[in-house]
Design an enzyme around this catalytic site. Structure first.
Site, mmCIF file in Angstrom:
data_model
loop_
_atom_site.group_PDB
_atom_site.id
_atom_site.type_symbol
_atom_site.label_atom_id
_atom_site.label_comp_id
_atom_site.label_asym_id
_atom_site.label_seq_id
_atom_site.Cartn_x
_atom_site.Cartn_y
_atom_site.Cartn_z
ATOM 1 N N ALA A 73 41.240 39.223 32.852
ATOM 2 C CA ALA A 73 39.808 39.340 33.155
ATOM 3 C C ALA A 73 38.952 38.859 31.990
ATOM 4 C CB ALA A 73 39.458 40.781 33.505
ATOM 5 N N HIS A 205 46.725 44.121 35.586
ATOM 6 C CA HIS A 205 47.321 45.286 34.903
ATOM 7 C C HIS A 205 46.471 46.547 35.011
ATOM 8 C CE1 HIS A 205 45.121 45.616 30.928
ATOM 9 N NE2 HIS A 205 44.734 44.408 31.281
ATOM 10 N N CYS A 328 39.099 49.021 23.856
ATOM 11 C CA CYS A 328 38.670 47.897 23.040
ATOM 12 C C CYS A 328 37.593 48.304 22.049
ATOM 13 C CB CYS A 328 38.139 46.783 23.930
ATOM 14 S SG CYS A 328 39.137 46.517 25.379
HETATM 15 C C1 LIG Z 1 40.232 46.039 30.831
HETATM 16 C C2 LIG Z 1 38.916 45.452 31.195
HETATM 17 C C3 LIG Z 1 38.659 44.084 31.010
HETATM 18 C C4 LIG Z 1 39.621 43.147 30.341
HETATM 19 O O1 LIG Z 1 40.769 42.934 31.070
HETATM 20 P P1 LIG Z 1 41.966 42.083 30.393
HETATM 21 O O2 LIG Z 1 42.908 41.866 31.477
HETATM 22 O O3 LIG Z 1 42.504 42.959 29.321
HETATM 23 O O4 LIG Z 1 41.374 40.848 29.854
HETATM 24 C C5 LIG Z 1 37.432 43.596 31.407
HETATM 25 N N1 LIG Z 1 36.515 44.392 31.964
HETATM 26 C C6 LIG Z 1 36.722 45.710 32.163
HETATM 27 C C7 LIG Z 1 35.663 46.540 32.794
HETATM 28 C C8 LIG Z 1 37.925 46.284 31.784
HETATM 29 O O5 LIG Z 1 38.129 47.590 31.964
#
Ligand SMILES: *Cc1c(COP(=O)(O)O)cnc(C)c1O
Length: 389
Positions: A73, A205, A328
């Site tokens: 994402a 994931h 994060c």
């Molecule tokens: C985890 C998350 C992402 C990032 O997803 P990745 O697959 O780790 O890049 C982006 N937006 C939200 C709201 C998330 O919870």
């Protein structure tokens, strides 16, 4: 062996064993490149097509061409923001993007980067309900606005944003609309047609698929300059050899997410509520946004007198995995903006603990967690200088 209870499903989830089993043959048995003209390649075509079907049914996309596979994402979010920059802003047509102050860093940091290139970005502050209203978006739109990017559900609070109403406003104003739906898939119904979105990001994931694969839905007919140029895979929209086993896995994870949607909203929500109710019985424990529209698996809890980090430590010692907020951003000791917005005092803002459940949690695990919480609160408050003084 020490007991382990995983309550950090908004950071990542366990791969469903059914997903893993379906992926398995595509590593050593059927490893062809679907672009190849021989049998090794062509035998993969129906497999890919089946996975795409599951993906587009999961978000009610019109056809499989509307979904482009990405690596995560983070990539999907970067692509939308930078792609719209190339299409509408670099060309001099527009110069403004609207987003919120509570987006995931994959949107927030990308907006900061675009600001450094001269783009004007409005970061809408969340209201006392912890979300953004459609009228806030409407008031921020100018003739210069190229894109609105607002998450569907917040990763820390689980609060749901009024995406359908915001989509309607953007459609009327003829402004492109992107939503980061990572925390919505598998938790609430997601329908790209009803929501009027042009772009929608998700990540396998976060719904019991493998890490390192995600997607971007792009509404039919909407152009978006690619981030990855190359061998013209995905009809030229995102080059790079298709990750066949992971696409199979994400497709199955999406189908299962739809199958378990009722379970999430009944069983998982009941467990989440049971946990919340038990913790709310303890003096000076608060739940952020529990009277508002939330996804069924998430709770953000605040325990007066105890730093979130200290509580995490005690939980971790007992084998319970939780988070102080976004994985994060948990190193960031800034007060949580959601808590500030809904009126929590500054001291409370450092006490937040996020617990996020999944369909793999059991009632017994929740009972154990309640017991550990009670003891940890008692212990930590007894040594706290700020509590009860
Ligand atoms: C985890 C998350 C992402 C990032 O997803 P990745 O697959 O780790 O890049 C982006 N937006 C939200 C709201 C998330 O919870």
């Amino acid at each position: 062996m020490q007991r382990r209870v995983y309550l950090d499903n908004n950071a990542t989830t366990m791969v469903d064993p059914k997903v893993k089993d379906l992926m398995d043959p595509y590593f050593c048995d059927h490893y062809g490149n679907p672009n190849s003209l021989h049998k090794f390649g062509t035998e993969i075509h129906p497999v890919i097509s089946d996975a795409f079907n599951k993906l587009y049914e999961g978000i009610n996309a019109r056809n499989e061409d509307d979904i482009i596979i990405t690596s995560c994402a983070t990539e999907s979010n970067n692509w939308v923001l930078k792609g719209v920059y190339f299409d509408k802003i670099y060309t001099g047509e527009k110069n403004h993007i609207i987003t919120t102050e509570v987006e995931h860093p994959a949107v927030g940091a990308t907006c900061k980067f675009l600001e450094s290139l001269g783009v004007e970005v409005t970061y809408l502050p969340i209201n006392k309900d912890g979300t953004i209203s459609a009228s806030q978006v409407q008031a921020a739109i100018t003739p210069q606005t190229a894109l609105v990017s607002i998450m569907w559900a917040n990763n820390e609070t689980g609060l749901i944003f009024p995406i359908e109403e915001i989509g309607e406003i953007c459609r009327q104003a003829d402004v492109l609309f992107h939503t980061d739906a990572v925390q919505a898939i598998g938790k609430i119904p997601v329908d790209v047609v009803r929501a009027n979105v042009d772009f929608l990001s998700f990540s396998a994931h976060k719904f019991h698929g493998p890490k390192g694969i995600g997607a971007l839905y792009i509404r039919s007919g909407v152009p978006l300059t690619p981030l990855l140029h190359g061998g013209e895979h995905m009809r030229g929209r995102r080059s790079g050899t298709l990750n066949v086993p992971y696409i199979v896995g994400m497709g199955e994870a999406m189908a299962l997410a739809q199958e378990y949607l009722d379970y999430e909203n009944q069983v998982v929500m009941r467990l989440r509520n049971k946990l919340e109710d038990a913790l709310l019985d303890i003096e000076d424990v608060f739940v952020i946004g529990n009277r508002l529209q939330r996804v069924p698996n998430t709770t953000l809890i605040s325990v007066r007198g105890i730093e979130g980090e200290a509580m995490l430590w005690d939980l971790n010692k007992a084998g319970i995995a939780a988070s102080t907020g976004s994985a994060c951003a948990s190193e960031d000791l800034e007060a949580n903006p959601v808590m500030v917005a809904i009126g929590a005092d500054k001291e409370l803002a450092h006490t937040a603990i996020r617990l996020s459940l999944s369909r793999f949690n059991t009632e017994e695990e929740i009972d154990y967690t309640i017991e550990v919480f009670r003891k940890a609160i008692q212990r930590l408050r007894s040594i706290s200088s700020s509590y009860g003084a």
